[in-house]
Design a protein around this motif. Structure first.
Motif, PDB file in Angstrom:
ATOM      1  N   GLU A  37      41.921  39.249  32.738  1.00 10.27           N
ATOM      2  CA  GLU A  37      43.614  40.218  32.493  1.00 10.27           C
ATOM      3  C   GLU A  37      44.685  39.577  31.614  1.00 10.27           C
ATOM      4  O   GLU A  37      45.382  39.968  30.896  1.00 10.27           O
ATOM      5  N   THR A  70      40.429  37.994  43.146  1.00 11.35           N
ATOM      6  CA  THR A  70      41.561  37.882  42.427  1.00 11.35           C
ATOM      7  C   THR A  70      41.706  36.754  41.308  1.00 11.35           C
ATOM      8  O   THR A  70      41.938  37.335  39.559  1.00 11.35           O
ATOM      9  N   ARG A  86      48.519  42.423  36.380  1.00 11.81           N
ATOM     10  CA  ARG A  86      48.376  43.550  36.813  1.00 11.81           C
ATOM     11  C   ARG A  86      46.707  43.808  36.178  1.00 11.81           C
ATOM     12  O   ARG A  86      46.286  43.222  35.584  1.00 11.81           O
ATOM     13  N   CYS A  87      46.285  44.708  36.663  1.00 11.95           N
ATOM     14  CA  CYS A  87      45.147  45.334  36.582  1.00 11.95           C
ATOM     15  C   CYS A  87      45.031  46.000  35.715  1.00 11.95           C
ATOM     16  O   CYS A  87      46.206  46.654  35.059  1.00 11.95           O
ATOM     17  N   ARG A  88      44.095  46.544  34.749  1.00  9.51           N
ATOM     18  CA  ARG A  88      43.993  47.025  33.897  1.00  9.51           C
ATOM     19  C   ARG A  88      44.384  48.392  32.883  1.00  9.51           C
ATOM     20  O   ARG A  88      45.232  48.037  32.350  1.00  9.51           O
ATOM     21  N   PRO A 104      47.455  42.015  41.608  1.00 14.30           N
ATOM     22  CA  PRO A 104      47.368  43.567  41.565  1.00 14.30           C
ATOM     23  C   PRO A 104      46.757  43.743  42.791  1.00 14.30           C
ATOM     24  O   PRO A 104      46.538  45.025  42.412  1.00 14.30           O
ATOM     25  N   LEU A 105      45.952  43.332  43.209  1.00 12.53           N
ATOM     26  CA  LEU A 105      44.684  43.646  44.747  1.00 12.53           C
ATOM     27  C   LEU A 105      45.936  44.655  45.602  1.00 12.53           C
ATOM     28  O   LEU A 105      44.986  45.548  46.264  1.00 12.53           O
ATOM     29  N   ILE A 110      39.627  38.656  38.231  1.00 12.64           N
ATOM     30  CA  ILE A 110      40.680  39.675  37.670  1.00 12.64           C
ATOM     31  C   ILE A 110      41.690  38.702  36.718  1.00 12.64           C
ATOM     32  O   ILE A 110      42.008  39.287  35.491  1.00 12.64           O
TER      33      ILE A 110
END
Length: 349
Positions: free
Chosen positions: A268, A261, A330-332, A26-27, A264
């Protein structure tokens, strides 16, 4: 069917979906990779280095493994197919469920496939029973962490499997493409034992961990140089483009990116697992950047598709049916959108 087909969706709907079907970091592509690709643009008119010399040195330092025992290809899938074309096994053992390309590559060479079934009651964990099915096989593929389940096989079991395969004159291929998403990967990766086994091949890729799916870059490690040469000859010489090599060299040196990575993904994954469970779904424990879950709704994919969200249907994985789904981590911000979309779908029956 694979995840990540955003193009068909865009062709049909004229907009880009929120894609949870492909397990990409997701980064996104690391900034130093973007910079390196731009800075080296003048070099792209020449043929690529078929030996990937600079890339090989960089990966050798990263993996702490002999450079001459590393081979690169056009993604991990390219390496998998080349292994099968090079070795031409007649009998193979796969777990079920697992990554479908092993079976496809083996079938393309006329190989007979036997499966070791993984049970949902035990979280799809690989047990010692797999050792009993090695006899008479030419090759065994094992994915660790496994796709689509996300679980890890104990390294002591992998070691026993490698020993059993060696005794049976069998090749063991360990797919570690998702290993770098794990903070404690040194406790699970088999690379440190690779020099002791000339019958083991480890497959890895830049695709997922460095968000380089469009550049296509994978590799394998094997202490048996004779096997490595056969795999090399099974593919075309310019399988790794210059941009892919440049990107790989830049990416492999970004340790901070890998640390961020792992942090996160861990945070998540916990957020998503908790929320998925709150919907009444059966959520299977994952150690990597995707989650497998089971729902009563067999139309969950279609209903989320209408809301612009793509998830992975898992019915085409051997051992699963149309009540199983896989989502990426993925990201928040994106994860909240996914959870809200699922909540709306469930409320509307």
């Amino acid at each position: 069917m694979h995840g990540g087909d955003i193009y068909s969706y865009m062709e049909m709907n004229g907009a880009k979906p929120l894609d949870y079907s492909a397990n990409i970091n997701p980064l996104g592509l690391p900034d130093n990779v973007k910079k390196a690709l731009a800075q080296n643009i003048e070099s792209y008119s020449a043929y690529p280095d078929t030996n990937c010399r600079k890339l090989k040195e960089a990966v050798s330092a990263y993996e702490k493994f002999e450079a001459d025992c590393i081979l690169f290809g056009n993604g991990a899938a390219d390496i998998i197919y080349r292994i099968c074309y090079a070795l031409r096994p007649k009998t193979a053992l796969l777990t079920a469920p697992t990554f479908s390309e092993y079976g496809q590559a083996l079938e393309n060479t006329g190989c007979k496939i036997e499966y070791f079934g993984l049970s949902p009651e035990y979280g799809f964990t690989v047990g010692t029973g797999i050792l009993e099915q090695v006899s008479g096989k030419d090759i065994v593929f094992i994915c660790n962490p496994n796709n689509p389940t996300g679980n890890l096989a104990d390294r002591s079991l992998i070691y026993k499997l490698a020993e059993k395969c060696r005794k049976e004159n069998c090749i063991l291929v360990i797919d570690e493409c998702f290993m770098d998403f794990i903070a404690e990967k040194k406790s699970y990766s088999f690379i440190e034992y690779l020099e002791d086994f000339d019958n083991v091949i480890i497959v890895k890729a830049f695709t997922k961990i460095f968000a380089m799916a469009g550049l296509r870059l994978g590799y394998c490690l094997c202490s048996n140089k004779e096997i490595l040469l056969k795999i090399e000859k099974a593919g075309q010489p310019w399988s790794v483009s210059t941009p892919a090599q440049v990107a790989g060299i830049a990416a492999i040196g970004d340790k901070d990116y890998l640390i961020r990575t792992a942090r996160i993904i861990d945070e998540e994954r916990g957020y998503l697992s908790k929320n998925l469970s709150s919907f009444g779904f059966t959520v299977f424990e994952s150690h990597t950047n995707f989650i497998l879950f089971k729902a009563e709704q067999t139309d969950l994919y279609d209903r989320l598709y209408k809301k612009g969200v793509l998830i992975r249907k898992c019915a085409n994985f051997k051992g699963l049916d149309d009540t199983y789904y896989r989502i990426a981590v993925r990201c928040r911000e994106d994860n909240e959108k996914l959870i809200n979309a699922i909540s709306e779908v469930i409320k509307n029956g």
